[in-house]
Structure formats: structure tokens, C-alpha cells
Enzyme design. Structure first.
Site, short mmCIF file in Angstrom:
data_model
loop_
_atom_site.label_atom_id
_atom_site.label_comp_id
_atom_site.label_asym_id
_atom_site.label_seq_id
_atom_site.Cartn_x
_atom_site.Cartn_y
_atom_site.Cartn_z
N HIS A 75 26.87 18.31 -5.14
CA HIS A 75 27.55 17.76 -6.31
C HIS A 75 27.67 18.83 -7.39
O HIS A 75 26.67 19.39 -7.82
CB HIS A 75 26.81 16.53 -6.82
N LYS B 275 10.86 6.45 -2.86
CA LYS B 275 10.67 7.22 -1.63
C LYS B 275 9.24 7.07 -1.11
O LYS B 275 9.01 7.06 0.10
CB LYS B 275 10.96 8.70 -1.89
N TYR C 30 13.07 6.80 -8.23
CA TYR C 30 13.32 7.65 -7.06
C TYR C 30 12.00 8.03 -6.37
O TYR C 30 11.82 7.78 -5.18
CB TYR C 30 14.08 8.90 -7.51
P1 NAD Z 1 24.12 12.54 -1.77
O1 NAD Z 1 24.12 11.75 -3.03
O2 NAD Z 1 25.17 13.56 -1.60
O3 NAD Z 1 24.14 11.59 -0.50
C1 NAD Z 1 23.58 10.30 -0.49
C2 NAD Z 1 24.56 9.38 0.22
O4 NAD Z 1 24.00 8.07 0.28
C3 NAD Z 1 25.89 9.27 -0.51
O5 NAD Z 1 26.95 9.43 0.40
C4 NAD Z 1 25.86 7.86 -1.09
O6 NAD Z 1 27.14 7.31 -1.28
C5 NAD Z 1 25.01 7.13 -0.06
N1 NAD Z 1 24.35 5.92 -0.57
C6 NAD Z 1 23.63 5.79 -1.72
N2 NAD Z 1 23.19 4.52 -1.84
C7 NAD Z 1 23.63 3.85 -0.74
C8 NAD Z 1 23.52 2.51 -0.31
N3 NAD Z 1 22.85 1.59 -1.03
N4 NAD Z 1 24.10 2.16 0.87
C9 NAD Z 1 24.81 3.07 1.61
N5 NAD Z 1 24.95 4.35 1.23
C10 NAD Z 1 24.37 4.74 0.07
O7 NAD Z 1 22.67 13.20 -1.67
P2 NAD Z 1 22.10 14.27 -0.63
O8 NAD Z 1 21.72 15.47 -1.42
O9 NAD Z 1 23.01 14.40 0.51
O10 NAD Z 1 20.75 13.54 -0.18
C11 NAD Z 1 20.63 12.90 1.09
C12 NAD Z 1 19.19 12.44 1.26
O11 NAD Z 1 18.31 13.56 1.22
C13 NAD Z 1 18.71 11.47 0.17
O12 NAD Z 1 17.94 10.45 0.76
C14 NAD Z 1 17.87 12.33 -0.73
O13 NAD Z 1 16.86 11.57 -1.36
C15 NAD Z 1 17.30 13.34 0.24
N6 NAD Z 1 16.96 14.61 -0.42
C16 NAD Z 1 17.94 15.50 -0.81
C17 NAD Z 1 17.57 16.69 -1.46
C18 NAD Z 1 18.60 17.73 -1.89
O14 NAD Z 1 18.21 18.79 -2.41
N7 NAD Z 1 19.88 17.51 -1.70
C19 NAD Z 1 16.23 16.94 -1.75
C20 NAD Z 1 15.28 15.99 -1.38
C21 NAD Z 1 15.66 14.85 -0.71
#
Ligand code: NAD
Ligand code: UDP
Length: 326
Positions: free
Chosen positions: A206, A174, A170
């Protein structure tokens, strides 16, 4: 005028949340990869309500249709079941590239797939941005700083990451995604924005990601003791999802092309979180928010954000209980 009347009729019929009217010159065609996930679905809500045309691309690995089902059938909305590791050919003006599992159990479940999504997936989306002349915003993460030796981390800090550690798929995924953004910017003139996102919470997060907020809310709702590890004096900061979404949209439309940290600077001890969540669940009078956040406030106070999240978790638990024999 005809369009205005149609928008009015649409919101009056209450089939969809209210959508603003935007003239053709202001209306953008926006792609959100990972739009069926936690952050992506809230971003979808905001951009749809702002009046844009939104295409969500998701492979439903960690996201679900339910998060965006309230838009299905709306003429400004499209949902495509697609994996970003495969090329995608559509025409858009802006790309919010969020596709990637985000919590440790999810991204460590299949590290090779996490790497492919963040590398090949990002390459594909940058290729798309280049072909159609779209601006791309990458959802990067505070994890690019790894196990930091500086606190707090500002954007100039290069990070401290173990390239072969369990989180490397991860963190390094990134980091290389960021590298790719700037290579496409320098070599091909693609306009890029990079958001380094810090811990975020809210509805549609989640429930079983094993992180502290979800653990505590679940435990409190199920009447179990809250598992405070150690003394609980360790601190964390969490931003509410609507604040993050507002930040993402502001960044996308700004002229800042260097990476930007997006998070809440206000730290609380784990014990404070435990006490607050316990007392909010105890009151069991969580305001019933509409199923969509209206994004009017500049920054959502912790207590209000937690209340909304608790309300979401309790409805989800009810839903699970009602569906377990189906
Ligand atoms: P999440 O898991 O709820 O959402 C990620 C989405 O991407 C999901 O709907 C998943 O099905 C989709 N996905 C994964 N692999 C895929 C692929 N190969 N092709 C198409 N779709 C794909 O996570 P989130 O918390 O909503 O995170 C969204 C983004 O924000 C991510 O890139 C994550 O790295 C970044 N982020 C989130 C947080 C947080 O606290 N939630 C913190 C830092 C970074
Ligand atoms: N924590 C806790 N009880 C839990 C889960 C986490 O006390 O049930 C603590 C954990 O020890 C850490 C903090 O909460 O100090 C944040 O943990 P989390 O797993 O959410 O995220 P991270 O450590 O990656 O920030």
C-alpha cells in the site's frame, strides 16, 4: 499428455503467466483468504504458477481485483467476493488464512471490524478446515510480541502487549487467532501452521500506509525531501515479499506446527534506507521486471527488492495521474 499440451498452448498464447503442469495427485485445491491483498496476491501468483488450483476469497477492504486480474478466467483460478466473518462452504486441501487489514491506518480505521475479522473470521476458517480436513496456515504477525522487552524476539517469547491500547484490535486479534489455531489442533485434530510475519515490502504494497519504505519511495519519486525522523540511526529490517511467500509455502508443507517467525534478520538504519532509496530513484534505471516475480532466487538483495518496488510505485503514480479525470 493432453493436459501437458493444453498447458503449453496456454502459456504460448501468453494470456496468462506460465503455469507448471502438476499431476492430479500433486495438484492441491488451495484457498487463500485475503488473496487480493499485497502478500496474498503474490502467494496466489506462486501457487498458480506451481500448478495448483487457487481460490481467492476477499472482501476488497484493502485488497483489489487488479492485484489478481491477470488470473481471471484461468481454469485453475477462482475469485470470490466474500467476507470471512461470514461462514464459507467450499472443498479445499489447504487454507492460507491471510484476511486481515495489516497496516496501522487500515486496522485502526474500524477496530471492531478488525477484531471480528481476526476472531470470527479465523474461527470460520478453522471450522472450514475441520469440516473438510484441510491444513490451515495463519498469517500472524510480529505484533503479537507487542512492545517487546527482548531483542530479537524468538518464538518462545510471550510478548508485551497492552490489551486496551490503540493497536490492540490487531495485536490481540492475532494473539487470539493463534490461540484458536492451537485449540482446534488439540481439541479437533486440525493441522495448523502459524507464521509470525515481520515487516515486508514489495510491489502491490500500500503506497499510503505511512510506513517508512512507502513514505521514502513516494517522497523520492515526487522530488520531495525524505522525512527522516530523529537522527535516523534507529534500525529496521524488511524482507522482500517473494522471500516471505517462499517461506509461507515451505512452512505450510513442513511438519512444524509451532509458531515460526518469518522475517529478514538484517537490520539497516533508517538513514541507510533513505540514502539507498534516494540514490536508486536518482538513477531512474530501475530494471523493468515482468509484472510477475518468478521466485527463483533464495533471498532477494535489498537493492533489487527496492528497485522493483520503486518501479511499481512509479507505474502506480503514472496510472493515478492518467485516471484522475475519469
Ligand atoms: P493487505 O491489506 O494488502 O491484505 C489483506 C487482505 O485481506 C486484503 O485483500 C483485504 O481486502 C482482505 N480482507 C480484510 N478483511 C477481510 C475480511 N473480513 N474478509 C475477507 N477479506 C478480508 O495486507 P498484507 O500486507 O497483504 O497482509 C496479509 C496478511 O499478512 C495479514 O493477515 C497481515 O496481518 C499479515 N502480515 C503482514 C505484514 C506485512 O508487512 N505486510 C506483516 C505482518 C503480518
Ligand atoms: N520513519 C522515518 N520517516 C518516515 C517514516 C518513518 O524516519 O517518513 C522512521 C520511524 O521514526 C521509525 C522507522 O522509520 O523509526 C520505521 O517506521 P514505520 O512507521 O515504518 O514502522 P514501525 O515504527 O512501526 O516499525
Amino acid at each position: 499428455l493432453r493436459e501437458k499440451i493444453r498447458d503449453l498452448e496456454q502459456s504460448l498464447s501468453q494470456k496468462y503467466p506460465p503455469v507448471k503442469f502438476l499431476s492430479e495427485k500433486d495438484r492441491k485445491r488451495i484457498l487463500i483468504t485475503g488473496g487480493a491483498g499485497f502478500v496474498g496476491s503474490h502467494l496466489t501468483d506462486k501457487l498458480m504458477m506451481d500448478g495448483h488450483e487457487v481460490t481467492v476469497v476477499d472482501n476488497f477492504f484493502t485488497g483489489r481485483k487488479r492485484n489478481v486480474e491477470h488470473w481471471i478466467g484461468h481454469e485453475n483460478f477462482e475469485l470470490i467476493n466474500h467476507d470471512v466473518v461470514e461462514p464459507l462452504y467450499i472443498e479445499v486441501d489447504q487454507i492460507y488464512h491471510l484476511a486481515s487489514p495489516a497496516s496501522p491506518p487500515n486496522y485502526m480505521y474500524n477496530p471492531i471490524k478488525t477484531l471480528k475479522t481476526n476472531t470470527i473470521g479465523t474461527l470460520n476458517m478453522l471450522g472450514l478446515a475441520k469440516r473438510v480436513g484441510a491444513r490451515l496456515l495463519l498469517a500472524s504477525t510480529s505484533e503479537v510480541y507487542g512492545d517487546p522487552e527482548e531483542h530479537p524476539q524468538n518464538e518462545e517469547y510471550w510478548g508485551h502487549v497492552n490489551p486496551i491500547g490503540p493497536r490492540a484490535c490487531y495485536d490481540e486479534g492475532k494473539r487470539v487467532a493463534e490461540t484458536m489455531c492451537y485449540a482446534y489442533m488439540k481439541q479437533e485434530g486440525v493441522e495448523v501452521r502459524v507464521a509470525r510475519i515481520f515487516n515486508t515490502f514489495g510491489s502491490r504494497m500500500h503506497m499510503n500506509d505511512g510506513r517508512v519504505v512507502s513514505n521514502f519511495i513516494l517522497q523520492a519519486l515526487q522530488g520531495e525531501p525524505l522525512t527522516v525522523y530523529g537522527t535516523g540511526s534507529q534500525t529496521r529490517a524488511f524482507q522482500y515479499v517473494s522471500d516471505l511467500v517462499n517461506g509461507l509455502v515451505l512452512l505450510m508443507n513442513s511438519n512444524i506446527s509451532s509458531p515460526v517467525n518469518l522475517g529478514n534478520p538484517e537490520e539497516h538504519t533508517i538513514l541507510e534506507f533513505a540514502r539507498l532509496i534516494k540514490s536508486l530513484v536518482g538513477k531512474s534505471s530501475h530494471p523493468r521486471p515482468s509484472h510477475i516475480c518468478m521466485f527463483v532466487c533464495l533471498q532477494v538483495p535489498l537493492e533489487e527488492g527496492l528497485n522493483k518496488t520503486i518501479h511499481y510505485f512509479s507505474r502506480e503514480l503514472e496510472h493515478q495521474a492518467n485516471n484522475q479525470y475519469i
